[in-house]
Design a protein around this motif. Sequence first.
Motif, PDB file in Angstrom:
ATOM      1  N   ALA A  94       0.805  -1.173  -0.056  1.00 16.42           N
ATOM      2  CA  ALA A  94       0.015  -0.121   0.084  1.00 16.42           C
ATOM      3  C   ALA A  94       0.866   1.434   0.202  1.00 16.42           C
ATOM      4  N   LEU A  95       1.801   1.193   0.764  1.00 20.77           N
ATOM      5  CA  LEU A  95       2.724   2.481   0.941  1.00 20.77           C
ATOM      6  C   LEU A  95       3.391   2.593  -0.243  1.00 20.77           C
ATOM      7  N   GLY A  96       3.964   1.417  -0.771  1.00 22.84           N
ATOM      8  CA  GLY A  96       4.709   1.620  -2.234  1.00 22.84           C
ATOM      9  C   GLY A  96       3.921   2.159  -3.368  1.00 22.84           C
ATOM     10  N   GLY A  97       2.482   1.540  -3.381  1.00 20.21           N
ATOM     11  CA  GLY A  97       1.575   1.974  -4.430  1.00 20.21           C
ATOM     12  C   GLY A  97       1.272   3.471  -4.400  1.00 20.21           C
ATOM     13  N   MET A  98       1.108   3.909  -3.069  1.00 22.91           N
ATOM     14  CA  MET A  98       0.957   5.308  -2.728  1.00 22.91           C
ATOM     15  C   MET A  98       2.068   6.193  -3.302  1.00 22.91           C
ATOM     16  N   LEU A  99       3.067   5.605  -2.740  1.00 22.07           N
ATOM     17  CA  LEU A  99       4.503   6.711  -2.920  1.00 22.07           C
ATOM     18  C   LEU A  99       4.757   6.468  -4.640  1.00 22.07           C
ATOM     19  N   SER A 100       4.425   5.408  -5.360  1.00 18.78           N
ATOM     20  CA  SER A 100       4.864   5.275  -6.584  1.00 18.78           C
ATOM     21  C   SER A 100       4.296   6.452  -7.522  1.00 18.78           C
ATOM     22  N   SER A 104       8.888  11.883  -9.479  1.00 21.93           N
ATOM     23  CA  SER A 104      10.292  11.328  -9.133  1.00 21.93           C
ATOM     24  C   SER A 104      10.986  12.332  -8.077  1.00 21.93           C
ATOM     25  N   GLY A 105      11.740  11.513  -6.973  1.00 17.96           N
ATOM     26  CA  GLY A 105      12.338  12.334  -6.176  1.00 17.96           C
ATOM     27  C   GLY A 105      11.358  12.888  -4.990  1.00 17.96           C
ATOM     28  N   MET A 106      10.101  12.901  -4.991  1.00 16.76           N
ATOM     29  CA  MET A 106       9.299  13.318  -3.846  1.00 16.76           C
ATOM     30  C   MET A 106       8.804  12.142  -3.133  1.00 16.76           C
ATOM     31  N   GLU A 107       9.178  10.743  -3.629  1.00 16.16           N
ATOM     32  CA  GLU A 107       8.882   9.777  -2.819  1.00 16.16           C
ATOM     33  C   GLU A 107       9.627   9.681  -1.403  1.00 16.16           C
ATOM     34  N   ASP A 108      11.235   9.910  -1.416  1.00 11.72           N
ATOM     35  CA  ASP A 108      11.893   9.942  -0.319  1.00 11.72           C
ATOM     36  C   ASP A 108      11.410  11.174   0.734  1.00 11.72           C
ATOM     37  N   GLU A 109      11.038  12.224   0.296  1.00 10.05           N
ATOM     38  CA  GLU A 109      10.590  13.391   0.993  1.00 10.05           C
ATOM     39  C   GLU A 109       9.167  13.024   1.762  1.00 10.05           C
ATOM     40  N   LYS A 113       8.705  12.409   5.994  1.00  7.21           N
ATOM     41  CA  LYS A 113       7.551  13.251   6.653  1.00  7.21           C
ATOM     42  C   LYS A 113       6.667  12.098   7.453  1.00  7.21           C
ATOM     43  N   MET A 114       6.358  11.085   6.581  1.00  8.91           N
ATOM     44  CA  MET A 114       5.511  10.050   7.458  1.00  8.91           C
ATOM     45  C   MET A 114       6.242   8.930   8.038  1.00  8.91           C
ATOM     46  N   LEU A 115       7.325   8.714   7.824  1.00 13.03           N
ATOM     47  CA  LEU A 115       7.706   7.498   8.512  1.00 13.03           C
ATOM     48  C   LEU A 115       9.191   7.909   9.408  1.00 13.03           C
ATOM     49  N   ASN A 116       9.418   7.359  10.471  1.00  6.14           N
ATOM     50  CA  ASN A 116      10.855   7.946  11.356  1.00  6.14           C
ATOM     51  C   ASN A 116      11.781   6.842  10.618  1.00  6.14           C
ATOM     52  N   SER A 117      13.276   7.096  10.721  1.00  8.19           N
ATOM     53  CA  SER A 117      14.216   6.319  10.031  1.00  8.19           C
ATOM     54  C   SER A 117      14.122   4.876  10.272  1.00  8.19           C
ATOM     55  N   ARG A 120      11.485   3.747   8.059  1.00 14.32           N
ATOM     56  CA  ARG A 120      12.017   3.633   6.512  1.00 14.32           C
ATOM     57  C   ARG A 120      12.905   2.641   6.032  1.00 14.32           C
ATOM     58  N   LEU A 121      13.663   2.379   7.032  1.00 17.35           N
ATOM     59  CA  LEU A 121      14.754   1.400   6.889  1.00 17.35           C
ATOM     60  C   LEU A 121      14.341   0.008   6.850  1.00 17.35           C
ATOM     61  N   ALA A 122      13.100  -0.271   7.788  1.00 21.40           N
ATOM     62  CA  ALA A 122      12.327  -1.612   7.751  1.00 21.40           C
ATOM     63  C   ALA A 122      11.653  -1.818   6.413  1.00 21.40           C
ATOM     64  N   LEU A 123      11.062  -0.436   5.897  1.00 18.51           N
ATOM     65  CA  LEU A 123      10.304  -0.654   4.600  1.00 18.51           C
ATOM     66  C   LEU A 123      11.350  -0.835   3.388  1.00 18.51           C
ATOM     67  N   ALA A 124      12.583  -0.139   3.468  1.00 18.73           N
ATOM     68  CA  ALA A 124      13.338  -0.369   2.264  1.00 18.73           C
ATOM     69  C   ALA A 124      13.899  -1.755   2.558  1.00 18.73           C
ATOM     70  N   LYS A 125      14.176  -2.378   3.666  1.00 20.02           N
ATOM     71  CA  LYS A 125      14.463  -3.957   3.545  1.00 20.02           C
ATOM     72  C   LYS A 125      13.645  -4.566   3.232  1.00 20.02           C
TER      73      LYS A 125
END
Length: 143
Positions: A94-100, A104-109, A113-117, A120-125
């Motif tokens: 759901a997060l990936g779909g929303m962020l996609s 481009s470039g706005m995803e990380d920003e 704002k939505m997640l703490n570090s 974000r790391l857990a999501l990236a993993k």
Amino acid sequence: DLGTKIHTDSEEMVGKLLVSAEKDLRSAIESEEMRWKHCTDHARSEATSRLRHEQSVAALEKAQERMAVGAASFASSSASVSQQYGLSSPMTKALGGMLSMLPSGMEDEAMAKMLNSEQRLALAKKTLDEATAKQQRDKLAYE
């Protein structure tokens, strides 16, 4: 009378040969059409597999880049982070779909704002693991 008989018999033989030749021709045409259809279907399938593989390789590279950025900003073990925050697969998708949908470039920003570090790391993993699995499946399908 003999000439007429020979003429009739020869017409009959030629007619049989002609009918047989027409049947063989129809059969050959149908076989060729089936071979052509099989060839085009295979080419279409191969092109689709190649495209999926290329897309999954791009997604994997993007996930690896995100993981590297996330690991640089958060130096603790990613295994404990994944267990601690327990991001489920539906939540990740759901997060990936929303962020996609973001430019481009706005995803990380938006993620910052939505997640703490740690999140974000857990999501990236989790995204990296899913992208790796998808890339391997697509690679097998393409080969």
